[in-house]
Write an enzyme that holds these catalytic residues in place. Structure first.
Site, short mmCIF file in Angstrom:
data_model
loop_
_atom_site.label_atom_id
_atom_site.label_comp_id
_atom_site.label_asym_id
_atom_site.label_seq_id
_atom_site.Cartn_x
_atom_site.Cartn_y
_atom_site.Cartn_z
N CYS A 14 -18.13 -12.98 -20.22
CA CYS A 14 -19.43 -13.08 -20.88
C CYS A 14 -19.35 -14.08 -22.04
CB CYS A 14 -19.82 -11.70 -21.40
SG CYS A 14 -21.55 -11.55 -21.84
N CYS A 34 -22.36 -7.75 -19.33
CA CYS A 34 -21.14 -7.89 -18.53
C CYS A 34 -20.09 -6.91 -19.03
CB CYS A 34 -20.56 -9.30 -18.67
SG CYS A 34 -21.57 -10.58 -17.96
N GLY A 53 0.79 -1.23 0.00
CA GLY A 53 0.00 0.00 0.00
C GLY A 53 0.83 1.28 0.00
#
Lengths: 256, 288
Positions: free
Chosen positions: B271, B265, B32
């Site tokens: 998809c 999608c 992070g």
């Protein structure tokens, strides 16, 4: 009784020039101390040194912390000092826009310190924001307005609310009434006096306005050229000034 | 003559790649934390994924298979041009299938299929600093990160609730990584936030801002919220009208000016694979 703040020989130099030199005093809980002097006399420098915004070149600023008792804030770690700055200390700037986030609503401004110390409940934060708006006499329906839509006096009151919401014990004020017109000043002073008495706050007020210290301060320090030239009870110093500069200062006030 | 002879493998020179790898390793060691790196000029404009491209270039090996997605799709401009860029300068195999890829560079989405330990997900990041619009001073935001002063991040969420009645931030939703750093997950929809605790390595590259940060596999990633307004991974309340999926993130497509629309999608590969497996949505097979 332990003093809340013990200041010992604090000096700050700007190159060869003296910002403030060898200032020492004690501030007891519940006491309000005024610092007066002309422009450039070092009073703002002193205040910034005490509040941790400037690092003094020498001296100690010993604050009586809740957890560990008296600690020198000059040598304490920066996270601890910044923690003090948003819990036990409050700083009211002369210009409200320095102390406020102008792009954030009034409620967010008041809530910031609560969230900074771990407040994570929206309902509670909003409730205390509402409560504090009431205490500084701002309508509750202004809670979602930005401070840029507020008048100067309201901004200053909002700044005070934002600072006092975490229940600090020591408030630093740098010309809190500067730039406000006389009637607004009077209301603000009245409000401040009420809050200081009600919450038992200690305060350091820097100002060049003798009326402000007459109303608010228990004790007074007069500064000139970076040094304290006279100090004592407010009424005593103002009614019976000893130092030539204090005499000049007192006699310079316009009588209406 | 092939471009492979004119360029070093994956466009960047070896010293630059070493420098970027050092930043990536540091980023992985401190999850992070935004590691500064000497971002290079790339042959594409800032905002087109220069950071992600540099991270991908430093991560690629000749044996890797690369997939590039933009808003979930493999066939949009950004995805096509970056895929072509690495085909020409690195000669690596490319794919549109999430499960086949070893490195996936992405803009604005995390694939619907769960990623594995063998995969690396590279994000393109426009603004790495989550506190930027609250505190414009970089010196101050760095201090806030180093001292863990994140109250301001909640001020933003507070403002959302006070103005809209709920946390309306829908993308680039701030997260707390490993209980230490608040991180901008790049502009992925908040629907994807819970997926960030995943098996794959996640690398974030911001080219213009010259920052790299990372989330190692299975690192704790928590979306910030209030106790009384908990985080919600929201999506459009429909199912995909091509593949019928009701758990994937959907794009809304306007069909005409009579108010007709369809939801599909956003992950095109997901998809397509569902349709190939025989799933059908409301509009499957129709010409629209």
């Amino acid at each position: 009784m332990t003093p809340l703040l013990q200041v010992r020989d604090v000096s700050k130099l700007y190159g060869g020039r003296i910002g403030c030199g060898d200032v020492s005093f004690d501030l007891y809980p519940g006491e309000v101390m005024g610092i007066v002097g002309e422009s450039g006399s070092g009073k703002s420098t002193l205040l910034n040194c005490l509040a941790g915004h400037l690092v003094p070149d020498s001296g100690q600023v010993i604050f009586d912390t809740r957890a560990d008792g008296p600690v020198d804030t000059v040598t304490m770690s920066e996270p601890a000092r910044r923690m003090l700055g948003r819990t036990d200390w409050a700083f009211v700037h002369q210009h409200a826009r320095e102390g406020l986030r102008m792009g954030v609503s009034a409620g967010g401004n008041i809530g910031e310190r609560l969230m900074a110390v771990g407040g994570r409940h929206y309902g509670n934060i909003r409730a205390s924001a509402q409560d504090w708006l009431g205490r500084v006499e701002i309508d509750a329906d202004r809670i979602d307005d930005r401070p840029s839509h507020f008048s100067g006096g309201m901004q200053q009151r909002l700044q005070i609310a934002r600072n006092l919401v975490t229940g600090p014990r020591l408030v630093f004020m740098d010309e809190p009434t500067g730039g406000l017109d006389v009637s607004v000043q009077a209301r603000l002073l009245d409000l401040l006096r009420g809050l200081v008495r009600e919450m038992g706050l200690s305060a350091l007020i820097v100002t060049h306005d003798l009326a402000v210290v007459r109303l608010l301060a228990d004790r007074l320090m007069v500064m000139k050229d970076g040094h304290v030239v006279e100090s004592g009870l407010t009424d005593q110093v103002l009614d019976d000034p000893q130092h030539a500069y204090t005499q000049l200062l007192v006699s310079s006030v316009l009588q209406v | 003559m092939s471009l492979m002879d004119d360029y070093n493998f994956a466009y960047l020179d070896e010293q630059t790649k070493r420098m970027i790898r050092r930043a990536i390793l540091k980023g992985l060691a401190v999850p992070g934390y935004q590691v500064p790196f000497a971002s290079r000029e790339m042959p594409m404009p800032y905002g087109w994924g220069t950071g992600g491209v540099q991270v991908s270039a430093a991560t690629l090996t000749p044996d890797d298979t690369l997939k590039v997605i933009d808003q979930g799709a493999d066939d949009t401009t950004n995805a096509v041009s970056i895929r072509k860029f690495f085909e020409r300068t690195a000669g690596v195999a490319t794919t549109e299938e999430t499960t086949e890829a070893s490195i996936i560079q992405t803009r604005h989405r995390i694939p619907e299929v769960d990623l594995t330990e063998d995969q690396v997900l590279v994000y393109q990041v426009p603004i790495p600093e989550p506190l930027r619009f609250l505190e414009p001073r970089e010196t101050e935001t760095r201090k806030m990160h180093s001292l863990e002063e994140y109250g301001l991040m909640h001020v933003k969420l507070y403002e959302d609730i006070s103005r809209h009645g709920n946390i309306s931030t829908a993308f680039a939703y701030p997260v707390m990584v490993n209980d230490r750093y608040v991180m901008d997950p790049s502009p992925i929809p908040k629907f994807d936030n819970p997926k960030m605790e995943m098996a794959a390595i996640q690398l974030f590259g911001a080219g213009r801002e010259q920052r790299i940060y990372a989330v190692p596999p299975w690192t704790k990633v928590v979306s910030l919220d209030f106790e009384d307004y908990p985080f919600e991974a929201s999506k459009a309340d429909h199912s995909c009208e091509l593949c019928g999926s009701d758990s994937s993130y959907l794009d809304e497509v306007i069909l005409d000016d009579a108010g007709n629309r369809m939801f599909v999608c956003s992950d095109t590969d997901y998809c397509r694979s569902r349709r190939e497996a025989g799933h059908q949505g409301r509009l499957a097979g129709e010409t629209v």
